[in-house]
Write an enzyme that holds these catalytic residues in place. Structure first.
Site, short mmCIF file in Angstrom:
data_model
loop_
_atom_site.label_atom_id
_atom_site.label_comp_id
_atom_site.label_asym_id
_atom_site.label_seq_id
_atom_site.Cartn_x
_atom_site.Cartn_y
_atom_site.Cartn_z
N LYS B 81 0.81 -1.25 -0.03
CA LYS B 81 -0.11 -0.16 -0.13
C LYS B 81 0.95 1.21 -0.06
O LYS B 81 1.86 1.35 0.57
CB LYS B 81 -0.88 -0.10 1.15
CG LYS B 81 -2.03 1.05 1.34
CD LYS B 81 -2.85 0.69 2.55
CE LYS B 81 -3.95 1.78 2.54
NZ LYS B 81 -4.66 1.72 3.90
N SER B 156 -9.63 1.60 3.13
CA SER B 156 -8.77 2.37 2.28
C SER B 156 -7.70 1.87 1.51
O SER B 156 -7.65 2.12 0.54
CB SER B 156 -8.09 3.32 3.26
OG SER B 156 -7.44 2.72 4.27
N SER B 180 -9.75 -0.97 7.16
CA SER B 180 -9.30 -0.60 5.90
C SER B 180 -8.57 -1.89 5.20
O SER B 180 -8.30 -1.86 4.06
CB SER B 180 -8.32 0.68 5.86
OG SER B 180 -8.82 1.84 6.15
#
Lengths: 485, 488
Positions: B81, B156, B180
């Site tokens: 990420k 997210s 997330s």
């Protein structure tokens, strides 16, 4: 109406550690800009603080030296404001739970004369907490540059109660804190390097009133004498405002030590909301009794305690102690030399240090630690003089050699042939007889009971001996002859 | 016929690498080729450094040839990420603020994966500064759900989920502050693990809410998640909140810990707002555990209704402080309009941050303001303690909790982006876990009639990830949801 001033000081002191307070990069002064940085100091995305235990040790020690209560838990908060010298735009500090609570600073006010000890007082402390220093801005004509070398240096803030009333007290307070912190090895407290900084909160109130008046915070007091001058100036300014029928406003003022003036920086309405909250990146640290005790064992004797001991144990004059005390190593040097010199000779040791030694160090700009002279050598010198082996004038010469070469005094005396001559007894007697014969007036006076008249004979004898006669032996010989006349 | 390399598991691929049937370069090329095919439609990546990935793969092959393989992850392409720092690679947090920022240092999780030999490739798309539940808050455009490109992969960590589900990675890392990792895993048919707070170092993870953030893996199977967790878990002296604890061999423990477990069903997690298809799938999973001999017990987490409120006070307060460093002074976006220092702050931040980030900074600044601290932040922290106590008292009766991960399957892009509150409700079942600091994972437990994945959430006890993974593994062994791949 009579007014009194009320003064509280906030003193920031940089703690002397190898690395910064929340990361491993080195801390220091005088390096190329932005070389003492790493991702944590620069607040790069994703970096985290980790507490430096040495900084916490130092502040706990400072707290113990100043008689504070040490909190059982060391907790961290974020103090938030935007300014380019603060890389994270928050400063890690301690808000509602400082590590040191209460305590006091013993101060000495100026005495009636230089050689008279002044009044001693204890100024109570509110708290001491640990935080990180910020970077330094250098303003130029069209832009400003920031140097983060200082950012993240461990910094402690010592907050006094509003318990001082004169600029002299504030001066004495700051001096005492500085001496204590240097003694403890906590900081070098060099104000020129920003290692000790001071803000003052000053208000005035009618004598007898117990409520505090409107407070003015005075900033940028960047030398100890500026602290004294700035506070004196601010008290005068406040009294003048009130005397003119004006009203004081709560504000922050900037003192300019060069011009001796101050100007308003901001008023209360513009005060910051720091939005303190506990720093979630740092776990609270528990301070147990064993930890505190291990630090207590490293605490040195406090400066004023040492001064009192020197006065009673070594019977040195107050003026000498006030020279010996501020620098811990100088006091240690004295004590070592005084012990080696033996009973009754401490004052002589003190005199040598306070006069000759300090003068030589100052003239050569030499640090005490770099001096070649040792306590043992100084003690030996004092013993030589005391034994009459060395005359005062010659001793000065020997001392200069000791200072320059680090040689033992006996070796220098031998090398330079400075021994007070164990003069031929017959020769000395001849000189004495000649001197007495040459001065019948003094003889008459001496016979009439005026003891000091004996000194009149000594000059000519010394002259005849070319300065090499032992004064003790001269005195003895004269008295023997005079008694027989 | 076996699946293409890019759709296989770490466990399967590492066996083939070990046997010399494939090379890491071959595998990495397969993943890169697949990425080039799907990326224009999925947009899971913010950037991709192909030569760097191939260099790492070649190095892995050299190690293996020399008999110095570093274990099951050696040579496996793993995506990160874009909030986890990799030295020399962009680190943008999907924000215009950091669009041109290149990290000069590695996160601890990055170092740990490198030590395990993983081929780190790609910076994965996410909501800006990890704030969101759909990846629509990314300054670089949303990621798309590989199961239905008109829908969100969740957020997210949506890019981490979308990349893995589409075959553009073999495993990925995300971060989980309120769900997330678990919610995108649920929406993309993957295993997603949010470890106990303190198990994984946060050093090098761009902070959103420091007391809630935790890095964790996305994987195709529970076994792969166990391998990934083993590589990144452990105490780190650079993170004061990381915990000193024994790290078990999570993969080996999958077989050692067999249950039957006592499982709690929190009644507050099955109320209004739960999609019927999701609810039915979760009920079926519960029935399966019962069939295994597990004791199923209804429990209550009475403060559940306050989770969202407490979360949005605490998380925004911390975020408002954590994001203060993005000021245009030392790095990141600096407004060309700025004429003085105040301008630098105001314009740079106004231009650099997106709406959701600004919303949370303003909210967080407000709740920490003088006079409001006690009413909001302090109270939220007290509520947080009660929420944690809810869980801990449930654990006096049961070993783990079983709930839906997300109340709904993947929703249409644009469907909720105008309504922040509707978006916040996506995290209703995941947020409590972060507030309580517990480990939890999502694993696939079915599909909707229209073919969208459904996630089952298992919530475990602090630092007992091995038990949590074993519980999930038992379910996975008896079902084939994890074997399905989107047609893309």
């Amino acid at each position: 109406m009579n007014y009194e001033a009320v003064i509280g000081l906030e003193v920031h002191i940089q703690i002397k550690t190898h690395s910064k307070v929340f990361t491993r990069v080195g801390a220091g002064y005088g390096h190329e800009p932005n070389t003492l940085t790493d991702p944590v100091v620069l607040a790069l995305p994703g970096t985290l603080p980790v507490m430096n235990k040495a900084a916490l040790d130092a502040i706990i020690k400072a707290g113990l030296l100043l008689g504070c209560e040490i909190a059982a838990v060391c907790k961290w908060d974020r103090k938030q404001y935007f300014y380019p010298d603060s890389p994270k735009n928050y400063q890690i500090s301690q808000y509602d739970q400082p590590i040191c609570i209460g305590g006091f600073v013993e101060i000495e006010l100026p005495g009636s004369a230089r050689n008279v000890m002044g009044e001693h007082k204890n100024i109570p402390l509110t708290r001491i907490h640990l935080e990180e220093d910020v970077g330094k801005l250098n303003h130029h004509v069209i832009d400003s540059l920031v140097d983060y070398n200082r950012a993240g240096t461990p910094l402690m803030e010592i907050v006094s109660d509003p318990a001082m009333h004169t600029a002299e007290e504030a001066f004495a307070y700051l001096t005492s804190i500085r001496n204590t912190m240097i003694y403890g090895g906590i900081s070098d407290c060099d104000m020129e390097k920003g290692q000790l900084r001071c803000d003052a909160n000053i208000s005035i109130r009618p004598v007898g009133e117990t409520k505090l008046g409107t407070k003015v915070e005075l900033k940028n007091l960047n030398s100890i004498s500026f602290v004294r001058d700035g506070i004196a100036h601010e008290i005068k300014r406040q009294l003048a405002v009130v005397a003119a029928g004006g009203k004081l406003i709560q504000e922050t003022r900037d003192y300019d030590g060069q011009t001796g003036t101050s100007q308003s920086l901001r008023s209360k309405e513009m005060a910051h909301d720091y939005r303190y909250f506990p720093d979630p990146d740092l776990m609270p640290v528990h301070v147990d009794v064993a930890w505190k005790n291990s630090l207590r064992d490293t605490c040195p004797e406090l400066p004023f305690d040492k001064q009192r001991r020197f006065l009673s144990e070594y019977a040195v004059p107050y003026t000498i102690t006030s020279v010996l005390i501020p620098e811990r190593k100088l006091g240690d040097f004295f004590e070592a030399a005084a012990k080696l010199a033996g009973p009754g000779r401490a004052q002589a040791v003190g005199n040598w240090i306070a006069n000759d030694f300090l003068r030589e160090l100052g003239a050569g700009k030499i640090a005490l630690a770099a001096a070649k002279i040792t306590p043992a050598h100084l003690a030996a010198l004092v013993q030589l003089v005391d034994a009459g082996t060395l005359l005062n004038a010659a001793a000065k010469e020997v001392f200069a050699e000791m200072f320059a070469t680090g040689e033992a005094p006996a070796a220098i005396v031998a090398r330079l042939g400075l021994t007070a001559s164990a003069t031929d007894a017959g020769e000395l007697e001849t000189w004495c007889r000649d001197a007495i014969a040459a001065n019948p007036k003094a003889l008459t006076e001496f016979k009439a009971g005026k003891d000091s008249a004996i000194n009149a004979f000594k000059g000519p004898i010394m002259k005849a001996a070319k300065g090499k006669a032992n004064p003790k032996l001269v005195d003895e010989a004269l008295r023997r002859l005079l008694a027989s006349l | 016929m076996s699946a293409p390399l890019y759709f296989q598991t770490i466990a399967g691929l590492s066996a083939q690498l070990a046997a010399g049937r494939i090379s890491s370069v071959e595998l990495t090329q397969s993943v890169i080729a697949r990425t080039k095919v799907v990326e224009p439609r999925v947009h899971a990546f913010n950037s991709f450094d192909e030569p760097d990935a191939l260099t790492q793969a070649a190095a892995s092959d050299v190690r293996r040839a020399a008999g110095e393989s570093r274990g099951p992850l050696d040579g496996i392409p793993v995506g990160l990420k874009d909030v986890i720092a990799v030295s020399g690679q962009p680190l943008t947090a999907s924000s215009k603020m950091l669009a041109n920022f290149v990290s000069p240092y590695d996160a601890t999780a990055t170092e740990n994966l490198q030590r395990a030999g993983a081929v780190l490739h790609g910076r994965l798309n996410c909501d800006e500064f990890a704030m969101g539940s759909s990846t629509e808050n990314s300054a670089f455009g949303p990621a798309h759900n590989p199961w239905d490109l008109t829908r969100t992969p969740g957020g997210s960590s949506g890019g981490s989920a979308a990349a893995l589900a589409s075959g553009a990675a073999i495993a990925t890392l995300g971060s989980d502050t309120g769900g997330s990792i678990r919610q995108p895993a649920a929406l993309c048919g993957l295993v997603g693990l949010k470890p106990t707070y303190g198990l994984i170092s946060r050093y090098g993870l761009i902070a959103y809410a420091s007391s809630l953030d935790q890095i964790g893996p996305f994987a195709r199977t529970v076994e792969d998640a166990a391998i990934m967790l083993g590589a990144i878990a452990g105490h780190d002296p650079r993170d004061s909140t990381s915990f000193k604890t024994e790290i078990p061999d999570y993969r080996a423990e999958l077989k050692n810990r067999r249950g039957p477990w006592k499982l709690g069903i929190p009644k507050e997690y099955f109320g209004a707002g739960l999609d019927p298809e999701v609810g039915a799938a979760v009920e079926k999973a519960i029935a399966f555990y019962k069939s295994l001999g597990c004791e199923i017990r209804e429990v209550s987490l009475p403060h559940t209704q306050y989770c969202l409120d407490a979360y949005y006070v605490i998380a925004t307060a911390e975020a408002s402080s954590n994001l203060a460093r993005y000021d245009g002074i030392r790095y990141g976006h600096r407004s060309k309009e700025a004429k003085n220092i105040l301008d630098v702050y105001q314009h740079s931040r106004a231009e650099g941050f997106g709406d959701e980030v600004k919303r949370r900074i303003i909210l967080g600044t407000y709740v920490l303001s003088s006079g409001f601290y006690d009413a909001y932040y302090l109270r939220a922290q007290k509520v947080r303690t009660l929420i944690r106590q809810d869980f801990l008292s449930a654990y006096r009766e049961v070993d783990a909790l079983v709930t839906p991960t997300s109340p709904i399957p993947a929703f249409k892009l644009g469907e909720k982006s105008a309504d922040p509150l509707a978006m916040y409700l996506c995290d209703i079942y995941t947020i409590g876990v972060n507030l309580a600091g517990l480990p939890a994972l999502s694993l696939p437990c079915g599909f909707t009639a229209s073919g969208l994945p459904i996630g089952l959430q298992l919530i475990g006890q602090p630092f007992r990830e091995a038990d949590l993974l074993a519980t999930a593994h038992a379910y996975e062994q008896a079902h084939d949801w994890s074997k399905r791949r989107p047609a893309l």
